[in-house]
Design an enzyme around this catalytic site. Structure first.
Site, PDB file in Angstrom:
ATOM      1  CD  GLU A  21      -3.188   1.040   2.184  1.00 26.27           C
ATOM      2  OE1 GLU A  21      -3.751   0.200   2.009  1.00 26.27           O
ATOM      3  OE2 GLU A  21      -2.870   1.971   3.415  1.00 26.27           O
ATOM      4  CB  ALA A  55      -5.014  14.295   3.258  1.00 28.46           C
ATOM      5  NE  ARG A 112     -16.312   6.123   9.547  1.00 28.30           N
ATOM      6  CZ  ARG A 112     -16.200   6.118  10.818  1.00 28.30           C
ATOM      7  NH1 ARG A 112     -17.427   6.046  11.573  1.00 28.30           N
ATOM      8  NH2 ARG A 112     -15.109   6.568  11.515  1.00 28.30           N
ATOM      9  N   GLY A 113     -13.827   6.121   5.944  1.00 30.21           N
ATOM     10  CA  GLY A 113     -13.072   7.298   5.871  1.00 30.21           C
ATOM     11  C   GLY A 113     -13.003   7.704   7.330  1.00 30.21           C
ATOM     12  CG  ASP A 114      -9.542   7.722   9.491  1.00 31.19           C
ATOM     13  OD1 ASP A 114      -9.972   6.705   9.763  1.00 31.19           O
ATOM     14  OD2 ASP A 114      -8.295   7.807   9.024  1.00 31.19           O
ATOM     15  CG  HIS A 154     -14.607   0.085  13.520  1.00 38.22           C
ATOM     16  ND1 HIS A 154     -14.870   1.308  14.205  1.00 38.22           N
ATOM     17  CD2 HIS A 154     -14.250   0.587  12.597  1.00 38.22           C
ATOM     18  CE1 HIS A 154     -14.980   2.389  13.458  1.00 38.22           C
ATOM     19  NE2 HIS A 154     -14.148   2.170  12.324  1.00 38.22           N
ATOM     20  CE  LYS A 170     -16.969  -2.375   6.270  1.00 37.70           C
ATOM     21  NZ  LYS A 170     -15.469  -2.226   6.403  1.00 37.70           N
ATOM     22  CD  GLN A 181      -5.788  -0.001  11.251  1.00 42.40           C
ATOM     23  OE1 GLN A 181      -4.697  -0.064  10.492  1.00 42.40           O
ATOM     24  NE2 GLN A 181      -6.605   1.135  11.406  1.00 42.40           N
ATOM     25  CD  GLN A 217       7.012   3.809  11.560  1.00 40.23           C
ATOM     26  OE1 GLN A 217       8.300   3.283  11.791  1.00 40.23           O
ATOM     27  NE2 GLN A 217       6.257   3.273  10.562  1.00 40.23           N
TER      28      GLN A 217
END
Length: 292
Positions: A21, A55, A112-114, A154, A170, A181, A217
């Site tokens: 990714e 973003a 969905r996105g943050d 989640h 989903k 994740q 990180q």
């Protein structure tokens, strides 16, 4: 190639899918850095590369489609373009889907996105399954849909049971592959996967692996992800907290051992969150290539 078909082929061959990714740079002036990274990453021969959504979800400035298309056309590597919905209207989604079609992108990751404080929420989509339904409605079979899942649940779900039920929504909405994740404890992943299978969720599940090679990180990635930290991980951090080179090597070694264990246990795939650092991803690949 459609990604679900890729997983089917690898399973028949007794292989795990190996994917990477990358994310678009914050500034358009940095776009070449992505292609420089992919130029290096191509040595790993990934089954596919996913490209995260820009973003803020700004349609006008979003370069996800362009990057995914370029990787596919210039390097012959299959791509998955991310698409988020929490700050998108139905018209925004329609525009992006049209762009994907024009760019001959065949796979999309519906997210969905943050929720970011201060950012506008459009409220036309509340969850990723609603986005998947919209993609299905507009594209039929032209786009294959992937989705995200959380091995430890989640963070907004009231329970693991509720989270798994949401995953069923989903799947019912057309998601055919799941990518997790990040996590650091493979036992958590195996337990999660067992629960999915027991609940009738049979789609391929790739394990998302994030190599931690810098102390910076820890707060930005580990704490925000909510992933639990096994003793072996915290021991590594404690040992190399003030040793930059030592942490770099140890972080890669930890990720390699995670991936080897996953592949040896028959994982459908491993998905490396590269953080646009090709050298780290290549070192991980070198540590597992004999299993691929």
């Amino acid at each position: 190639m459609k990604i679900p078909e890729l997983y089917r082929q690898r399973k028949e061959a007794g292989r795990s899918v190996f994917s990477l990714e990358v994310f678009p740079p914050k500034r358009k002036s940095g776009i070449n850095s992505i292609y420089e990274a992919v130029e290096k990453l191509k040595v790993t021969e990934p089954d596919f590369i996913s490209v995260t959504y820009g973003a803020g979800g700004n349609i006008a400035d979003n370069s996800t489609c362009d990057i995914a298309a370029a990787i596919k056309k210039q390097y012959g590597i299959e791509t998955v373009a991310h698409l988020t919905c929490i700050n998108s209207t139905r018209e925004d989604v329609k525009v992006m889907i049209r762009r994907f079609a024009e760019a001959e992108i065949e796979n999309v990751m519906a997210l969905r996105g943050d929720i970011v404080p201060g950012e506008e929420i459009k409220r036309e989509f509340a969850h990723a399954n609603e986005l998947a339904i919209e993609v299905q409605r507009q594209c039929h079979d032209d786009l294959e849909i992937l989705g995200a899942c959380y091995p430890e649940g989640h963070y907004e779900a009231k329970s693991v049971e509720e989270d798994i039920q949401n995953l069923k929504y989903k799947i019912g909405a057309g998601v055919k592959v799941l990518i997790t994740q990040l996590f650091f404890d493979n036992v958590k992943f195996y337990g999660f996967l067992s629960r999915l299978r027991d609940d009738g969720i049979s789609v391929p599940v790739s394990a998302g692996i994030m190599p931690i090679v810098k102390s910076s990180q820890l707060e930005k990635t580990v704490q925000l992800s909510g992933a639990s930290l096994p003793h072996s991980f915290t021991e590594m951090i404690a040992r190399y907290e003030h040793d930059k080179e030592g942490l770099y090597a140890a972080g890669i070694d930890y990720a390699v051992r995670q991936c080897r264990d996953l592949i040896e246990h028959g994982a459908d795939g491993v998905h490396i969150y590269t953080m646009n650092d090709p050298d780290v991803a290549i070192k991980i690949w070198e540590g597992i290539r004999d299993l691929l």
